[in-house]
Write a protein that holds these residues in place. Structure first.
Motif, PDB file in Angstrom:
ATOM      1  N   ILE A 192     -71.398 -94.882  23.421  1.00 49.46           N
ATOM      2  CA  ILE A 192     -69.984 -94.991  23.063  1.00 49.46           C
ATOM      3  C   ILE A 192     -69.516 -96.441  23.129  1.00 49.46           C
ATOM      4  N   LEU A 193     -69.930 -97.155  24.179  1.00 46.81           N
ATOM      5  CA  LEU A 193     -69.470 -98.529  24.378  1.00 46.81           C
ATOM      6  C   LEU A 193     -70.080 -99.498  23.380  1.00 46.81           C
ATOM      7  N   TYR A 194     -71.299 -99.219  22.938  1.00 52.07           N
ATOM      8  CA  TYR A 194     -71.998-100.162  22.058  1.00 52.07           C
ATOM      9  C   TYR A 194     -72.101 -99.659  20.617  1.00 52.07           C
ATOM     10  N   GLY A 195     -71.198 -98.769  20.227  1.00 52.01           N
ATOM     11  CA  GLY A 195     -71.092 -98.373  18.824  1.00 52.01           C
ATOM     12  C   GLY A 195     -72.195 -97.486  18.318  1.00 52.01           C
ATOM     13  N   PRO A 205     -66.893 -93.204  16.456  1.00 51.12           N
ATOM     14  CA  PRO A 205     -65.766 -94.047  16.891  1.00 51.12           C
ATOM     15  C   PRO A 205     -64.625 -93.290  17.581  1.00 51.12           C
ATOM     16  N   PRO A 206     -64.311 -92.023  17.192  1.00 53.89           N
ATOM     17  CA  PRO A 206     -63.196 -91.350  17.868  1.00 53.89           C
ATOM     18  C   PRO A 206     -63.362 -91.229  19.379  1.00 53.89           C
ATOM     19  N   LEU A 207     -64.593 -91.246  19.879  1.00 55.24           N
ATOM     20  CA  LEU A 207     -64.802 -91.124  21.320  1.00 55.24           C
ATOM     21  C   LEU A 207     -64.323 -92.353  22.079  1.00 55.24           C
ATOM     22  N   ARG A 208     -64.151 -93.471  21.374  1.00 55.13           N
ATOM     23  CA  ARG A 208     -63.720 -94.696  22.055  1.00 55.13           C
ATOM     24  C   ARG A 208     -62.309 -94.584  22.633  1.00 55.13           C
ATOM     25  N   GLN A 209     -61.497 -93.667  22.140  1.00 59.37           N
ATOM     26  CA  GLN A 209     -60.148 -93.532  22.679  1.00 59.37           C
ATOM     27  C   GLN A 209     -60.159 -92.977  24.090  1.00 59.37           C
ATOM     28  N   PHE A 210     -61.272 -92.350  24.492  1.00 54.76           N
ATOM     29  CA  PHE A 210     -61.368 -91.799  25.834  1.00 54.76           C
ATOM     30  C   PHE A 210     -62.152 -92.714  26.782  1.00 54.76           C
ATOM     31  N   ILE A 211     -62.909 -93.656  26.220  1.00 61.65           N
ATOM     32  CA  ILE A 211     -63.705 -94.589  27.023  1.00 61.65           C
ATOM     33  C   ILE A 211     -63.229 -96.001  26.708  1.00 61.65           C
ATOM     34  N   LYS A 212     -62.615 -96.638  27.683  1.00 61.50           N
ATOM     35  CA  LYS A 212     -62.091 -97.991  27.475  1.00 61.50           C
ATOM     36  C   LYS A 212     -62.554 -98.904  28.595  1.00 61.50           C
ATOM     37  N   GLN A 213     -62.972-100.104  28.200  1.00 63.82           N
ATOM     38  CA  GLN A 213     -63.384-101.103  29.183  1.00 63.82           C
ATOM     39  C   GLN A 213     -62.195-101.967  29.589  1.00 63.82           C
ATOM     40  N   LYS A 214     -62.280-102.472  30.793  1.00 60.05           N
ATOM     41  CA  LYS A 214     -61.224-103.355  31.284  1.00 60.05           C
ATOM     42  C   LYS A 214     -61.294-104.682  30.542  1.00 60.05           C
ATOM     43  N   ASP A 215     -60.125-105.194  30.191  1.00 59.35           N
ATOM     44  CA  ASP A 215     -60.085-106.452  29.452  1.00 59.35           C
ATOM     45  C   ASP A 215     -59.568-107.565  30.356  1.00 59.35           C
TER      46      ASP A 215
END
Length: 967
Positions: free
Chosen positions: A880-883, A887-897
């Motif tokens: 999920i993090l590395y594409g 893509p829709p799963l990225r809304q549930f997995i977010k990295q700290k910026d």
């Protein structure tokens, strides 16, 4: 004791010349068939026995099938539902036609009934039963009911262990009253169970046609403390039609001719041969040339009957030990001395040990000789698990207008007509559609099919799966791969010719269909589904087009809808289930309910309307030439059904995308791509034709109302798209955090109520209203238990590497399917799955259940159950993090910026944000658990950007940090 002067077992059972004329039917109380499976296999392999009933099998629904399947026999099995002991099965030779009798009502009696049909004029009933010693008077009532159901005019053979001493008039009184009413005569003479303390005649065999029994025998065996009782049922030549099967031949290219075939193909001047202007002519020339070369090296070979020789691991020494055991049993029964009984017991145990050892050494040697060849290893694993025990191809029989037909020509045409007509009946209700002219937007990428190269064709042929399934021209992918260096050039030329002319060759549109039985009555045509085999060369052309079309969709401004999870790279059932559960639980965390409708589209791929499909291609900016080629690809297709060597006539297929094709699935995805845009008021998610729409509402009534409104739009869209909604199988359900009140809330489709369910299967996972996954866990447990029983049975015959292969393929794979989603259930529900995994480890190392699994994990450098969970979670997180995930799963997995110009340590480490959920139910999702675990991983792992390297390093780290908890 005259009965001890038994017949010569070897001659009676295995010598064809000594077999009495007629059918040999027998019964044996085995007292656990699993422990004696090898000896039962020896008893029946190449034997004269036609029908054998076995009682006290001690099997249950999780017992391995490996100990039951025996070459040359069909098996009918009935296990005891509850408790230990009991159980029945009947072995019937494959050459004898028989069917299981379904009693009119369930009765508390252990029995199996078969209707044996020797010819249209000759048939009889066989019933095998077991009466436990603890049975009460209800047994007699149920036995009477069973016998009453049988046709009084029909011959009946009743056999089994009745646990009633027939020699004692008082004991047999009640049973004899019943058998006399049905004119049944008892055939067995002498005691059938002789122990140190007693001699009883409890294994009995009855018939109501005594004149048709020519012989009966009462044989001693070392398999059990019961005798093997036999009768011979005579066959009248005038009435029994003995069908002599004709000799079968098949075409084969001998291995010695392969080199000559290769040289012949090299000498063909494809440049001059394929010089016609018409692509159809060139394609016909190519296929005819190939067939001409192949036929010149093909030889007609007679099919040899498969010899059912003595089991290869049963050597002369073992057979001699079995004779000594049987002789010791006879002497023990004659003398009654303890010393003789001890000798017999010792020999009996020795035979069991040595047979197991010999079989283990035989298979271990074969698997070792395979030298890592996966195909050879699995061939032997299948033999051990009974998956390919030399079962003959089932003969097709179909009922047509109430008449049973066996003619292959008629059957093949019946199948073909049904497969075509069933689709036409579905599409009749749809009005004809007009094609919309393709509008090209020059501002966005245009899809044009480009010509290929010889090297590209070589790569595509290499990527094809090995298959020996012959197409209509006798070619298969294995042949293409074997001669790819020669055939790549002419195939590339044909593909380019096809692209230039915008014509898909007619020769590539012919499909051969094989009917595959699903379930139910084998004589009903509706119980079969078609498996299509397309021309092997056409798959190369399709793959070339798919590669270009996929690249176009990935860079196009009008790609496939983000909610389409099927037939796309980096998409899978796992990611589809994960996204669905994340969406449902995140909404339920706020309260209310989720109403969902799971659509069932009948024959969706087969009912695709060609005009509608071509019109929809305009949305993806297809060029005019590409649309022309696609139109040629899907139109004017034809199919025929193949039954053995018989083929039906060709019939045209006017709708649908080709089944078994490479291009068909992606065309179907384009066809239904606009479905989610039909109604924006609900969420729609698709995996090919598996579609679910759901809505969040305050209560069931509101959710049902919104879904009903959405289904109006969905139904109209389906009708306009010529897709048939199967309302009977389309279901709705309501999800909530806890049990909700039983309030009626109906979802309507065209005035009909959809079936309301509390659980349903979606993409192989059973979802329930509370998302507890209890039924999913039960399903996995039942599947794994069956495979564990097989694993336990065959483990002595496997090398360690083969055992690991079997464990991961047949046990771990079932546990880990979509495990990232349903493993969020409570630990108490998941505990049995963990227990089964530990059992698999102990079977792998051949250790008892009391042995601790952690020692095995360390010994074989394996992952524990918890480590498996962590591995699967972390791997999906990485994707999920590395594409590498939708893509829709990225809304549930977010990295700290980073915070402005300040770079935080959490950002540097690649930490993920653990999203807030206010309820414990909302926290039971993949994103929260996996994010928490991801943050606990070493920075070195989280910053790795290559998936394979990440997975390897993660496994190594998990194994090094596994903690043994002695629970």
């Amino acid at each position: 004791m005259n009965f001890l002067r038994t017949l010569n077992h070897a001659k009676l059972l295995w010598d064809p010349r000594s077999k009495p004329k007629g059918l040999m039917c027998g019964h044996l109380n085995i007292r656990s068939i699993i422990s004696k499976s090898n000896q039962v296999e020896h008893l029946l392999t190449d034997s004269n026995l036609d029908l054998v009933g076995i009682s006290e099998t001690w099997l249950n629904k999780f017992s391995p099938t490996a100990c039951l399947n025996i070459a040359g026999y069909n098996v009918f099995r009935k296990d005891r539902n509850e408790g230990r002991g009991g159980g029945l099965l009947i072995y019937v030779k494959e050459t004898i036609k028989c069917s299981l009798i379904e009693w009119s009502h369930e009765m508390d009696i252990e029995c199996i009934g078969l209707n044996v049909s020797l010819s249209p004029e000759m048939s009889f009933i066989v019933i095998c039963l077991y009466r436990p010693p603890s049975s009460n008077s209800l047994f007699y009532e149920h036995l009477y009911s069973i016998l009453k159901e049988c046709d009084e005019k029909k011959e009946l053979i009743l056999m089994g262990d009745f646990n009633i001493n027939w020699e004692n008039k008082q004991d047999r009184k009640r049973l004899k009253e019943i058998t006399d009413k049905f004119s049944l005569t008892q055939l067995v003479q002498g005691p059938t169970r002789v122990t140190k303390c007693s001699q009883t005649q409890i294994d009995l065999m009855f018939t109501n046609r005594q004149e048709r029994i020519t012989k009966s025998s009462n044989l001693l065996t070392g398999l059990s403390d019961h005798n093997f009782i036999l009768v011979v049922r005579k066959l009248t030549k005038k009435r029994f039609k003995n069908i002599i099967k004709p000799k079968h031949y098949y075409q084969k290219i001998p291995k010695s001719e392969m080199h000559n075939l290769e040289n012949a193909l090299k000498q063909i001047d494809w440049l001059n041969i394929l010089s016609c202007k018409d692509i159809d002519d060139n394609c016909d020339i190519f296929l005819s040339t190939i067939n001409k070369v192949m036929s010149s090296f093909t030889r007609k070979v007679q099919s040899k009957p498969r010899q059912r020789e003595t089991l290869p691991w049963l050597n002369d020494a073992l057979l001699q030990q079995m004779k000594e055991r049987d002789f010791a049993l006879k002497r023990t029964l004659k003398t009654g001395l303890n010393n003789d009984r001890l000798i017999f017991t010792s020999l009996r145990n020795k035979v069991v040990r040595n047979i197991r050892k010999a079989k283990a050494e035989f298979f271990i040697k074969i698997i070792d000789n395979a030298r890592g060849n996966g195909k050879m290893i699995w061939q032997n694993l299948n033999k051990l698990t009974g998956r390919n025990n030399d079962q003959r191809t089932k003969e097709y029989e179909l009922k047509v207008n109430g008449t049973l037909i066996q003619d292959h020509d008629m059957i093949a045409n019946t199948f073909n007509n049904f497969f075509i007509n069933s689709i036409e009946q579905l599409t009749q209700s749809f009005s004809s559609k007009t094609i919309i002219s393709t509008i090209i937007d020059d501002d966005i990428p245009i899809f044009r099919i480009m010509e290929t190269t010889e090297s590209a064709v070589l790569n595509i042929i290499n990527s094809l799966r090995d298959s020996k399934a012959k197409d209509v021209y006798g070619l298969d992918t294995t042949f293409l791969k074997l001669h790819k260096g020669i055939l790549a050039s002419p195939i590339a030329k044909l593909i380019n010719h096809s692209i230039r002319q915008g014509i898909f060759p007619s020769a590539w549109k012919s499909a051969v269909i094989t009917p595959i039985f699903k379930a139910g009555d084998r004589t009903v045509v509706e119980n079969y589904r078609p498996i299509s085999i397309l021309p092997a060369v056409s798959k190369v052309a399709e793959k070339w087009v798919v590669q270009q079309l996929t690249a176009h969709l990935n860079k196009s401004y009008t790609p496939l809808h983000s909610m389409q999870f099927g037939f796309r790279s980096n998409h899978s059932t796992e990611t589809a289930i994960c996204y669905f559960l994340e969406g449902v639980k995140s909404k339920l965390d706020k309260g209310g309910v989720i109403g969902a409708v799971f659509l069932d589209l009948k024959r969706a791929f087969d009912t695709v309307n060609h005009k509608v499909l071509l019109s929809k291609l305009s949305c993806f900016n297809f060029s005019i030439d590409s649309v022309k080629w696609m139109n040629s690809y899907i139109s004017n297709r034809k199919q025929r059904v193949r039954i053995g060597k018989t083929q039906s006539t060709y019939l045209s297929c006017n709708t649908g995308v080709p089944q078994g094709s490479v291009l068909g699935p992606i065309l179907f995805s384009l066809y239904i791509n606009d479905l989610p845009s039909v109604c924006s008021s609900v969420n729609i998610q698709m995996y090919a034709d598996d579609t679910v729409l759901y809505v969040h509402a305050k209560n069931k009534q509101q959710a049902a109302s919104e879904l009903t409104a959405a289904m109006v739009l969905i139904s109209d869209w389906l009708s306009n798209s010529c897709l048939y909604l199967n309302i009977n199988k389309t279901v709705c359900m309501f999800f909530s955090q806890k049990l909700t009140e039983m309030i009626q809330a109906d979802v309507l489709v065209r005035g009909e109520k959809l079936k309301l369910v509390s659980d349903t299967k979606y993409l192989g996972i059973i979802l329930d209203s509370n998302l507890s996954f209890k039924n999913q866990v039960k399903k996995v447990i039942n599947t794994v238990k069956l495979n564990l029983a097989n694993f336990r049975h065959i483990r002595p015959y496997l090398t360690t590497e083969a055992a690991k292969l079997f464990m991961h393929a047949m046990i771990v794979s079932h546990i880990t399917y979509c495990f990232t989603s349903w493993s969020q259930t409570s630990l108490s529900i998941l505990k049995p799955i963990e227990s089964l995994y530990k059992q698999a480890l102990k079977i792998l190392d051949r250790k008892p259940n009391s042995y601790h699994h952690c020692h095995i994990v360390q010994k074989y450098n394996l992952l524990s159950f918890d480590s498996f969970k962590h591995l699967l979670d972390a791997c999906l997180m990485f994707k999920i993090l590395y594409g590498l995930a939708p893509p829709p799963l990225r809304q549930f997995i977010k990295q700290k910026d980073s915070r402005g110009s300040m770079v935080t340590r959490a950002f540097t480490r690649g930490d993920c944000i653990v999203q807030y959920r206010r309820s414990k139910f909302g926290q039971t999702v993949f994103s929260i658990r996996a994010s928490q675990y991801w943050n606990s991983l070493p920075t070195e792992l989280r910053t790795c950007t290559n998936y394979l390297i990440f997975k390897y390093k993660l496994k190594t780290w998990l194994k090094a940090n596994q903690i043994c908890n002695h629970r």
